[in-house]
Scaffold this motif. Sequence first.
Motif, mmCIF file in Angstrom:
data_model
loop_
_atom_site.group_PDB
_atom_site.id
_atom_site.type_symbol
_atom_site.label_atom_id
_atom_site.label_comp_id
_atom_site.label_asym_id
_atom_site.label_seq_id
_atom_site.Cartn_x
_atom_site.Cartn_y
_atom_site.Cartn_z
ATOM 1 N N PRO A 80 22.661 -24.666 -23.977
ATOM 2 C CA PRO A 80 23.177 -23.648 -23.502
ATOM 3 C C PRO A 80 23.295 -22.278 -24.430
ATOM 4 O O PRO A 80 23.179 -21.305 -24.134
ATOM 5 N N ALA A 81 23.890 -22.527 -25.785
ATOM 6 C CA ALA A 81 23.687 -21.541 -26.512
ATOM 7 C C ALA A 81 22.393 -21.421 -27.463
ATOM 8 O O ALA A 81 22.436 -20.823 -28.541
ATOM 9 N N ASP A 82 21.280 -21.791 -26.876
ATOM 10 C CA ASP A 82 19.974 -21.822 -27.819
ATOM 11 C C ASP A 82 19.525 -20.207 -27.322
ATOM 12 O O ASP A 82 18.766 -20.253 -26.374
ATOM 13 N N HIS A 83 19.880 -19.234 -28.128
ATOM 14 C CA HIS A 83 19.590 -17.999 -27.789
ATOM 15 C C HIS A 83 18.157 -17.816 -27.909
ATOM 16 O O HIS A 83 17.770 -16.760 -27.321
ATOM 17 N N ASN A 84 17.344 -18.402 -28.805
ATOM 18 C CA ASN A 84 15.921 -18.272 -29.029
ATOM 19 C C ASN A 84 15.223 -18.947 -27.913
ATOM 20 O O ASN A 84 14.193 -18.044 -27.426
ATOM 21 N N ILE B 19 28.531 -24.952 -19.212
ATOM 22 C CA ILE B 19 28.169 -26.218 -19.785
ATOM 23 C C ILE B 19 29.048 -27.070 -20.589
ATOM 24 O O ILE B 19 28.783 -26.649 -21.977
ATOM 25 N N PRO B 20 29.806 -27.630 -20.643
ATOM 26 C CA PRO B 20 30.866 -28.210 -21.576
ATOM 27 C C PRO B 20 30.038 -29.084 -22.547
ATOM 28 O O PRO B 20 28.924 -29.411 -22.121
ATOM 29 N N PRO B 21 30.247 -29.298 -23.788
ATOM 30 C CA PRO B 21 29.422 -30.151 -24.697
ATOM 31 C C PRO B 21 29.025 -31.484 -23.805
ATOM 32 O O PRO B 21 29.735 -32.001 -23.188
ATOM 33 N N CYS C 206 39.604 -25.596 -23.215
ATOM 34 C CA CYS C 206 38.446 -24.862 -23.678
ATOM 35 C C CYS C 206 37.499 -25.558 -24.619
ATOM 36 O O CYS C 206 38.001 -26.508 -25.478
ATOM 37 N N THR C 207 36.334 -25.723 -24.300
ATOM 38 C CA THR C 207 35.393 -26.331 -25.327
ATOM 39 C C THR C 207 34.297 -25.259 -25.728
ATOM 40 O O THR C 207 34.347 -24.334 -25.371
ATOM 41 N N LYS C 208 33.403 -25.869 -26.882
ATOM 42 C CA LYS C 208 32.666 -24.835 -27.305
ATOM 43 C C LYS C 208 31.244 -25.900 -27.252
ATOM 44 O O LYS C 208 31.106 -26.647 -28.416
ATOM 45 N N ASN C 209 30.268 -25.432 -26.455
ATOM 46 C CA ASN C 209 29.061 -26.223 -26.472
ATOM 47 C C ASN C 209 27.878 -25.607 -27.532
ATOM 48 O O ASN C 209 27.358 -24.549 -27.375
ATOM 49 N N THR C 210 27.682 -26.286 -28.550
ATOM 50 C CA THR C 210 26.949 -25.981 -29.793
ATOM 51 C C THR C 210 25.630 -27.061 -29.742
ATOM 52 O O THR C 210 25.096 -27.112 -30.963
ATOM 53 N N PRO D 232 29.496 -19.763 -27.512
ATOM 54 C CA PRO D 232 28.360 -18.781 -27.529
ATOM 55 C C PRO D 232 27.385 -19.159 -26.261
ATOM 56 O O PRO D 232 26.498 -18.397 -25.983
ATOM 57 N N GLY D 233 27.435 -20.308 -25.658
ATOM 58 C CA GLY D 233 26.692 -20.593 -24.643
ATOM 59 C C GLY D 233 27.224 -20.127 -23.269
ATOM 60 O O GLY D 233 26.332 -20.040 -22.131
#
Length: 259
Positions: free
Chosen positions: A192-196, A23-25, A110-114, A87-88
Motif C-alpha cells: 500500500p505504500a508503493d507510491h510509484n 492495510i496492516p503489515p 498503530c502499525t506502519k506497512n512498508t 505512508p500507505g
Amino acid sequence: MALETASLAATLSRFRKIGIIGIPPLAVIRAANEHSLVIHDLDEPLVREDLETASPFLPRVYCAILRTAVVNALHLELDAIYADTGPGKCDCALHTATILAEALPIPVICTKNTDTVGFGTPLCQARLPLLARMQAITGGVKSATAYDNPPPPSAPTAGFWGVPPRDFSILELFPDSTHIYGWARCMENKTPADHNLEAQFNPEVPTVFFAQSFCAKTALARYLAKKHPHALYLDVDVHTTSSARAKVQAFLELSGVRP
C-alpha cells in the motif's frame, strides 16, 4: 525480527476477532491467519448504523472511509484493532486511531506497512466485472497469501484509477475490460505504500480518476487526471449521486467505451 514475530504471535493469540483500518503489515495478517482469527475490514460498511454516529469523534470533513471505520469500531464486538498509520494510509488514520484508543475499551494498535514484496495484480488486469474484482481485492487484505488460480490478463478498454469507493455501485457502470490502477492496485499487490505503483496509469485508454471526497488522494487523482490525455476526475462522498453516475456514463459513452 524473530523476537518481534514471536511477540506479535503471542499478542494475537489472545484475540478471537480483530478489526483492521487500512492495510496492516503482512506480518500482522499472516499471524492472524495462523491463529484463525476473524478479521473485520473496518473500512467497509459492515453495520447498519447511520454514518452520523461518527460525528462526535470525527469531523464531517474526514473521508467517508474513516468515518465508516469509526462506526464499525463502535458497534462491532472486537478484541483489538490494528490500524495502518504509515505512508500507505494517511495522517487522518493516525488521528482516528488515537481517538478510538481513547473511546474504546480494547487496544488500538498503530502499525506502519512498508512491505515491498509484490504479489502481482492479476485481478486489476483481468476481464471480469469490475465490482466483483474490487470486492475480491478488498477481501484479499484479510489474507497473507496470493490469490488461487489468478485470471489471465486482458487488453484494457477503460481505466479506473483510485481507491476502492465506499459505494461500490459506481463500479457497475464500467465494462468488464476496465483495468484498475492507483491505490486499489497497490492493495492487490499488498504494497500500500508503493507510491510509484500508485501513480501509474495507461494513457492509451480513457480513465476515471476517482477518490473519496475529503481524502488526501484527491490531490493526486486530480494531478494525474490533468496529465492523462483522456481522463475524468471524480470525487464522491458517502453515496454515488445521480450526478456522479451521469458523469461516468457520459464520459465512457463519449469515449466510445462499450459495456
